[in-house]
Motif scaffolding. Structure first.
Motif, short mmCIF file in Angstrom:
data_model
loop_
_atom_site.label_atom_id
_atom_site.label_comp_id
_atom_site.label_asym_id
_atom_site.label_seq_id
_atom_site.Cartn_x
_atom_site.Cartn_y
_atom_site.Cartn_z
N LEU A 30 0.83 -1.21 0.00
CA LEU A 30 0.00 0.00 0.00
C LEU A 30 0.86 1.25 0.00
N HIS A 31 1.98 1.20 0.71
CA HIS A 31 2.84 2.39 0.78
C HIS A 31 3.40 2.77 -0.59
N VAL A 37 -3.95 -8.45 7.45
CA VAL A 37 -3.05 -7.30 7.52
C VAL A 37 -1.68 -7.67 8.08
N ALA A 38 -1.58 -8.76 8.83
CA ALA A 38 -0.30 -9.12 9.45
C ALA A 38 0.81 -9.25 8.43
N GLY A 39 0.50 -9.80 7.25
CA GLY A 39 1.53 -10.02 6.25
C GLY A 39 1.99 -8.76 5.56
N GLU A 43 3.72 -3.56 7.98
CA GLU A 43 4.66 -2.43 7.87
C GLU A 43 4.25 -1.48 6.75
N SER A 44 3.90 -2.05 5.59
CA SER A 44 3.50 -1.23 4.46
C SER A 44 2.24 -0.43 4.78
N VAL A 45 1.27 -1.08 5.43
CA VAL A 45 0.03 -0.40 5.80
C VAL A 45 0.30 0.73 6.79
N ALA A 46 1.14 0.46 7.78
CA ALA A 46 1.47 1.48 8.78
C ALA A 46 2.14 2.69 8.13
N ARG A 47 3.05 2.44 7.20
CA ARG A 47 3.73 3.55 6.52
C ARG A 47 2.73 4.37 5.70
N GLN A 53 5.06 -4.43 16.83
CA GLN A 53 6.20 -3.86 16.12
C GLN A 53 5.95 -2.38 15.79
N TRP A 54 4.70 -2.00 15.60
CA TRP A 54 4.40 -0.61 15.28
C TRP A 54 4.83 0.34 16.40
N ALA A 55 4.81 -0.16 17.63
CA ALA A 55 5.10 0.70 18.77
C ALA A 55 6.50 1.26 18.75
N THR A 56 7.39 0.68 17.95
CA THR A 56 8.78 1.14 17.92
C THR A 56 9.01 2.19 16.84
N GLY A 57 8.04 2.41 15.97
CA GLY A 57 8.24 3.34 14.86
C GLY A 57 8.32 4.78 15.32
N SER A 58 9.08 5.56 14.61
CA SER A 58 9.21 6.97 14.97
C SER A 58 7.93 7.75 14.68
#
Length: 890
Positions: free
Chosen positions: A263-264, A285-287, A290-294, A328-333
């Motif tokens: 998605l990113h 969404v698990a797979g 990271e792309s979705v979060a970005r 894992q999202w909790a570590t993102g800036s």
């Protein structure tokens, strides 16, 4: 203006007017029958009714009148700069309608084209090299244009120009963000009943979820996302599909994002911005977390530049609190931007559907079944989560003359796979090679047939056939050209893989190699194989076939580069081993994670989180196995890990949870002093991170367990020492009601501990403290319920001490509490429990009249609240008590 590429590589500028004339001319050429014109008119009326808000009965005669003059109408639209709108109207709505009419002859046309090309030794001049740029309905029209009959009616130049025009407009109108609505394909196999997009059963229940989704859509803010989670087969995808379908003609563009690209890449790299309100569903969404979060973060950061709102609905099996991908999202800036866009600041677990809805699903398949009660009981035994999937399976089995009332979950899944095999797979001559390819695709979450492929995959594809593959999955042929679909729903696919693996796990070298090739290929494809194994843990936790498959996969990973997929797999495998009681092997995997973490700086904190969660679960497992000392050794490693990654608060939280569990383990091992040693470390940790109430809550819960452990050890005074610390802590942090609640939990245990030690007066002293706390915080009914529970304990200990009169004194206070808070049925249940104790003790003490008096009050209580289902247990126990007292008197 549009730039048209001609076949010889020359180019010219063609005006929109010319372009529109060409399209209209060729549309009229193709759609030459009254039947198709009628369909086109109907489609235009539907769309214009939504766009203009005019009623259809007014629009229909106007459209029918203007239909022969659409060319001139189109030119006027162009002059008013409505070119894109007009083309959207025609190409997005008219062409699929025409395609529906034309598809009936596509097979015949393809055969004629193939014969002509074979005779000529070359392909038609109208062939286009990059058909992938066009969507499926455009491709169908291109096939028609290649037909000799159409070519005979249109000169070569006109047909070529139309083809170029169509390609150019398709590119212009191609949505930068590919969204699709998973509907039943027209050419899919009709008999495959379980895929959510088949919609074989009516959509029952989910009124609350649909209402919540509507609120999500209407919420404030340009960018919002939400997670709906729940177990496999619980109906998440069907819910999302029904809501998406409800948005048709609502002004929202809605659909599934299923692109192989992240998605990113569309949002960030290609600069996608919504040209209308957009609702995006992302399943599994698990797979792609990271792309979705970005993508969400980027949209939220640029929300002021958006002209239309965006809503993203994520679907997965676990909630934000427990899912590794969410942790894992909790570590993102950019976590602040990401979480600020979360709807209502929380996720949503999909609820269980009601018995009425379950019965409706079964009944839609088997209307002759009248045994509602028996069917619901069978469903509950088969699947304690009462998922719609198993209601469908049960109804389908009944429809086909089976009696699934006594079947287990595995038995009904086995029946369904036998049905598929006997009715369809054998009919279409499905081979073992086809099944192996399906197993691979199911493990991988689907196989995209693009780019370089592993040699083993090429060999498997050569041995398989698309039509036979479609017989297994119901996958449409068009989609099958680009990918191989997994077997769905998830649980059915997982069961199929396990069953096929078990059938072939017979020691034959050829079968072993076949499965080694499958797993090796899954690794080479960098697919979502780790997600498959994670789901396997959840759905088939104690299935020994899964254990063997995990072990084989672990062996195939030897010598490979360790990545995030590998870490997720090892984590899931370790959980399987813990569930199977193979703790030493699970600890070995923890050592592998520790080694990976020590040599991988990028991503090491993610590995450390998996490591810490595994450590915490091993502490619990070793404690339950009666080996708290081994649990403490693992706990020490966790403490070191949390100290190494001080910037990761989640590791400290895991440490706190592990300490709490270790306190429990030492208490159950009757070693409260060892438990207190760990408890003191937890006290220090909570004091060091005072601004982290989650850590303090673990300290408080550990204190409750310490009180219980000292009470069980016959040392209530030691327990009260810990209890006093808890009272002080709850008093210091009055704004944290969980602390008060745990204080009362500890007090309930203290009452019993002093009673067991023969110190009933001390027990009553503690009870009075709970009573005062319940009065002080009257608006917190949980504390009042704990007071009632402590009263039951006090009645019990007075009875055990041979003082039933003192017990009745406390019982009278409990009766008054019940009457005062009549709207709280939980308190009423405690009164019934205390009455049971008194009746029994009075009767046993030779005071039958006193016992009968309490007994009559109990009967009156049960009679006063006949609809209180919580008292059903008391009613059952009452009959047992009558029998027991009767036997004693006899």
């Amino acid at each position: 203006m549009s730039r048209i590429e001609k076949s010889k590589g020359n180019s010219e500028i063609v005006s929109p007017e010319q372009s529109f004339d060409s399209i209209v001319k060729n549309l009229e050429l193709i759609a030459g029958t009254d039947e198709v014109k009628k369909e086109i008119v109907s489609t235009i009326v539907d769309i214009l009714s939504v766009e203009t808000k005019y009623p259809k009965y007014q629009l229909k005669p106007v459209v029918k009148l203007l239909f022969p003059y659409v060319g001139r109408w189109g030119k006027g639209m162009v002059e008013e700069n409505k070119w894109v709108v007009l083309n959207s109207l025609w190409l997005q709505s008219l062409l699929p309608t025409i395609e529906k009419y034309l598809k009936k002859s596509v097979k015949k046309i393809k055969a004629e084209i193939a014969a002509r090309e074979a005779a000529q030794g070359k392909r038609s001049s109208l062939d286009v090299e990059d058909l992938d740029l066009l969507s499926t309905d455009r491709r169908a029209l291109l096939e028609i244009l290649r037909n000799q009959e159409v070519m005979a009616q249109a000169d070569q130049q006109t047909a070529s120009q139309f083809l170029a025009e169509l390609k150019t407009i398709s590119q212009r109108l191609e949505r930068p963000l590919p969204l699709t609505i998973p509907s039943k394909p027209e050419n899919a196999r009709d008999e495959y009943a379980l895929s959510y997009n088949e919609r074989r059963s009516q959509f029952h229940g989910r009124e609350g979820e649909m209402s919540d989704l509507k609120a999500f859509l209407d919420s404030e803010g340009m960018v919002r996302w939400w997670l709906i989670w729940g177990g496999g087969g619980s109906g998440k995808s069907r819910l999302a599909l029904e809501f998406t379908l409800s948005l048709q003609y609502s002004g929202w563009r809605a659909g599934w994002f299923k692109s192989a690209h992240g998605l990113h890449e569309y949002v960030i790299d290609k600069g996608w911005r919504p040209d209308c309100p957009t609702f995006i569903v992302i399943d599994y969404v698990a797979g792609r977390a990271e792309s979705v979060a970005r993508a969400i973060t980027h949209l939220e950061q640029n929300r002021d530049s958006l002209k239309h709102p965006v809503r993203l609905l994520l679907l997965e099996r676990e909630g934000l609190d427990t899912a590794p991908w969410a942790r894992q999202w909790a570590t993102g800036s950019d976590i602040i931007h990401l979480m600020s866009a979360l709807h209502k600041n929380q996720d949503r677990e999909i609820g269980r559907i009601t018995d009425d809805d379950l019965w409706a699903i079964v009944h839609s398949f088997a209307p002759d079944n009248k045994n509602r009660k028996g069917t619901l009981e069978a469903l509950s035994r088969m699947d304690e989560q009462k998922r719609p999937l198993f209601a469908m399976l049960t109804g389908l089995a009944m429809q086909e003359g089976k009696d699934p009332m006594g079947w287990s979950r595995e038995e009904i899944l086995g029946w369904f796979m036998d049905r598929e095999e006997n009715l369809f797979w054998k009919r279409d001559k499905v081979t073992e090679g086809d099944k192996l390819l399906l197993a691979l695709a199911t493990i991988c979450g689907g196989i995209e047939l693009e780019g370089d492929q592993p040699k083993t995959l090429g060999e498997m594809l050569n041995e398989s056939d698309l039509d036979r593959y479609r017989a297994m999955t119901g996958q449409p042929r068009e989609e099958g050209r680009r990918r191989r679909a997994p077997l769905t729903p998830d649980i059915v696919g997982e069961y199929f893989v396990l069953r096929l693996f078990d059938e072939m796990d017979d020691g034959k070298p050829s079968n072993k190699k076949a499965w080694e090739d499958i797993l090796t290929t899954a690794l080479d494809l960098r697919s979502e194989w780790d997600e498959f194994f994670s789901r396997l843990v959840e759905d088939f936790l104690k299935d020994e076939r899964a254990d063997r498959l995990f072990e084989l996969m672990e062996n195939r990973m030897d010598g490979r580069e360790m990545d995030g997929h590998t870490v997720s797999f090892l984590f899931a495998f370790a959980f399987r081993l813990i569930a199977a009681g193979k703790l030493d092997r699970a600890e070995r995997i923890m050592g592998v994670l520790s080694h990976l973490e020590s040599r991988m700086s990028p991503g090491a904190s993610v590995i450390a989180k998996h490591h810490s969660m595994l450590s915490s679960n091993l502490v619990i497992a070793f404690g339950e196995a009666g080996k708290p000392e081994v649990g403490e050794r693992i706990y020490r490693e966790l403490v070191d890990l949390a100290g190494k990654y001080k910037e990761e608060p989640e590791l400290r939280m895991t440490q706190a949870r592990a300490a709490f569990n270790l306190v429990i383990a030492f208490g159950e091992a009757e070693k409260p002093e060892e438990g207190e040693r760990i408890y003191r470390e937890l006290v220090d940790l909570a004091a060091k991170y005072e601004k982290k109430p989650e850590i303090r809550l673990n300290q408080v819960k550990a204190a409750v367990k310490m009180v219980l452990a000292f009470g069980d050890a016959g040392k209530p005074e030691e327990g009260e020492r810990i209890y006093r610390e808890l009272v002080d802590l709850a008093g210091k942090y009055k704004e944290e009601p969980e602390l008060r609640l745990n204080q009362t939990n500890a007090a309930v245990n203290m009452v019993f501990a002093f009673g067991d030690a023969g110190k009933t007066d001390e027990g009553e002293r503690i009870y009075r403290e709970i009573e005062k706390l319940a009065v002080k915080y009257e608006k917190e009914p949980e504390i009042r319920l704990r007071q009632a529970r402590a009263a039951v304990n006090l009645v019990t200990v007075f009875c055990k001490a041979g003082k039933p009169e003192e017990g009745e004194r406390i019982y009278r206070e409990l009766v008054a509490l019940t009457e005062r808070y009549e709207e709280e049925p939980e308190i009423r249940l405690t009164q019934a429990e205390a009455a049971f104790n008194l009746v029994f003790v009075f009767s046993k003490a030779g005071k039958p009249d006193e016992g009968e008096r309490i007994y009559r009050e109990l009967v009156d209580l049960l009679g006063k609240y006949p609809d209180d289902r919580g008292l059903d247990i008391a009613r059952e126990e009452l009959s047992k008590l009558i029998k027991l007292l009767g036997d004693q008197s006899a």
